[in-house]
Design an enzyme around this catalytic site. Structure first.
Site, PDB file in Angstrom:
ATOM      1  N   ARG A 256       0.855  -1.178   0.000  1.00  0.00           N
ATOM      2  CA  ARG A 256       0.000   0.000   0.000  1.00  0.00           C
ATOM      3  C   ARG A 256       0.896   1.234   0.000  1.00  0.00           C
ATOM      4  O   ARG A 256       1.756   1.402   0.860  1.00  0.00           O
ATOM      5  CB  ARG A 256      -0.957   0.008   1.192  1.00  0.00           C
ATOM      6  CG  ARG A 256      -0.332  -0.014   2.568  1.00  0.00           C
ATOM      7  CD  ARG A 256      -1.417   0.231   3.637  1.00  0.00           C
ATOM      8  NE  ARG A 256      -0.961  -0.108   4.970  1.00  0.00           N
ATOM      9  CZ  ARG A 256      -0.262   0.694   5.775  1.00  0.00           C
ATOM     10  NH1 ARG A 256       0.097   1.889   5.359  1.00  0.00           N
ATOM     11  NH2 ARG A 256       0.108   0.285   6.972  1.00  0.00           N
ATOM     12  N   HIS A 260      -2.325   3.501   6.351  1.00  0.00           N
ATOM     13  CA  HIS A 260      -3.284   2.426   6.645  1.00  0.00           C
ATOM     14  C   HIS A 260      -4.704   2.955   6.514  1.00  0.00           C
ATOM     15  O   HIS A 260      -5.560   2.328   5.881  1.00  0.00           O
ATOM     16  CB  HIS A 260      -3.032   1.890   8.052  1.00  0.00           C
ATOM     17  CG  HIS A 260      -4.036   0.892   8.510  1.00  0.00           C
ATOM     18  ND1 HIS A 260      -4.145  -0.362   7.958  1.00  0.00           N
ATOM     19  CD2 HIS A 260      -5.006   0.973   9.461  1.00  0.00           C
ATOM     20  CE1 HIS A 260      -5.125  -1.024   8.550  1.00  0.00           C
ATOM     21  NE2 HIS A 260      -5.659  -0.237   9.462  1.00  0.00           N
ATOM     22  N   TYR A 269       6.669   4.796  10.853  1.00  0.00           N
ATOM     23  CA  TYR A 269       7.143   3.414  10.941  1.00  0.00           C
ATOM     24  C   TYR A 269       7.763   2.872   9.653  1.00  0.00           C
ATOM     25  O   TYR A 269       8.203   1.734   9.625  1.00  0.00           O
ATOM     26  CB  TYR A 269       6.011   2.491  11.406  1.00  0.00           C
ATOM     27  CG  TYR A 269       4.737   2.557  10.585  1.00  0.00           C
ATOM     28  CD1 TYR A 269       4.603   1.821   9.404  1.00  0.00           C
ATOM     29  CD2 TYR A 269       3.658   3.345  10.992  1.00  0.00           C
ATOM     30  CE1 TYR A 269       3.440   1.874   8.655  1.00  0.00           C
ATOM     31  CE2 TYR A 269       2.493   3.396  10.260  1.00  0.00           C
ATOM     32  CZ  TYR A 269       2.383   2.656   9.085  1.00  0.00           C
ATOM     33  OH  TYR A 269       1.239   2.716   8.350  1.00  0.00           O
TER      34      TYR A 269
END
Length: 365
Positions: A256, A260, A269
């Site tokens: 992706r 998210h 992250y």
């Protein structure tokens, strides 16, 4: 296509050329262009949805950018009567089945959008991780018992394989030989948790071995490979007389590009270099190169496609925002029988509306 330790199955190179020795699925021009248009529509819908969320016009939204091929191409491999159970990021599947304004209404908080999906044989969006997989397997079992000949394709992220629901459903699918395709969209991250930190298995496809069902890994950003793998898996589900198991676990390896959800910040992250490495595998330019090489696509056609997509999405947004929905409806679909706490919340909202009026409650101050 069952050796889960192998590299993912591919038809196209990262640049969109047919790989040496690869077999291109036997698809007509309309289908090939349909897959391409579906992916472009999905990407643009994604961009507009994120913009709408930033403007406060819809709620939290999960982006699919980078994962268009897995949702769109896998759906093209199905018959119209086959069912789709997906999690929340596979908007491309809804696009192929005829995404309407009701779908956007769901992301505005209107549960009627979920009900509209059923008309296209798509089960309701599932936000809980893995909770939809037992339902998909149950539906497939019912289809087998009825002799309906229908297949169920169940989408979920690789994070769902860490949930008990996945293992219970996969075991049931294997024992009862149900016509289901368990489609694991491995995008490398379960929110902020990297895939390698949640399992000691060499692959996610390898988890199928414990349940006696075949599996295959596929390049989830290669639409032709996704179509071919899904088509074979679906055909397997229809052969009830075969000694081979009918269920299949597909691991679609992809990425992706965005967050998210719109409530997430991926810069906390992962680094941009990783994202850029995966952008080189973008399914849309790969498919475009393939189509151009076969004189199935040119600049004029692309311009016409872009214009049509912009118009259709604008109409979809206008249609969604024009729908009138009673605020009370948010309390109607939580439980079959309303609990005291939900009834209390509904009564409180009604009292606020009577006291202040709707305009005061939605005014941005």
């Amino acid at each position: 296509m069952s050796d889960t330790a192998d590299e993912p199955y591919r038809v196209l190179s990262e640049s969109g050329e047919v790989r040496e020795g690869a077999t291109v699925p036997d698809l007509d021009r309309e289908t090939l262009l349909g897959i391409y248009v579906g992916m472009r529509f999905s990407r643009r819908f994604d961009e507009r949805a994120i913009s709408l969320q930033r403007q406060g016009r819809i709620g939290t939204y999960p982006s699919l950018a980078g994962q268009e091929a897995s949702g769109v191409a896998s759906t093209y491999a199905l018959a119209d009567d086959d069912w789709i159970q997906y999690q929340y990021r596979e908007h491309g599947a809804a696009v192929v089945r005829g995404l309407g304004p009701e779908y956007l209404r769901y992301w505005m908080g209107d549960e009627a959008g979920n009900a509209a999906l059923a008309d296209d044989r798509i089960l309701p969006i599932n936000i809980t991780i893995g909770g939809q997989i037992p339902h998909a397997v149950g539906l497939a079992w019912a289809s087998a018992l009825d002799g309906a000949g229908e297949c169920v394709v169940c989408h979920f992220g690789e994070g769902a394989t860490s949930e008990g629901d996945f293992h219970e459903a996969a075991n049931f699918a294997g024992v009862f030989d149900v016509p289901v395709v368990l489609f694991c969209n491995n995008n490398g991250w379960a929110i902020s948790h990297p895939a390698e930190s949640q399992t000691a298995s060499e692959t996610f496809a390898g988890k199928a071995t414990a349940y006696g069902i075949p599996s295959v890994r596929v390049d989830g950003m290669d639409p032709l490979a996704v179509y071919e793998v899904t088509k074979r898996a679906v055909e397997r589900t229809r052969d009830a007389e075969s000694e081979e198991p009918r269920p299949t676990l597909v691991e679609a390896v992809q990425y992706r590009f965005g967050a998210h959800t719109t409530a997430d910040d991926p810069t906390n992250y992962r680094d941009e270099e990783e994202v850029e490495r995966w952008r080189a595998k973008d399914p849309i330019p790969r498919m475009e190169r393939f189509l151009r090489d076969r004189s199935l696509l040119d600049d004029a056609t692309i311009d016409a496609i872009e214009t049509r997509i912009e118009e259709e999405i604008a109409d979809l947004i206008d249609g969604a925002e024009a729908m009138e929905v009673a605020p009370d409806s948010m309390f109607e679909y939580v439980f079959a029988e309303q609990t005291p706490r939900i009834a209390e919340g509904q009564a409180y909202l009604r009292a606020l509306r009577e006291r202040h009026g709707d305009e005061a409650l939605v005014r941005d101050e």
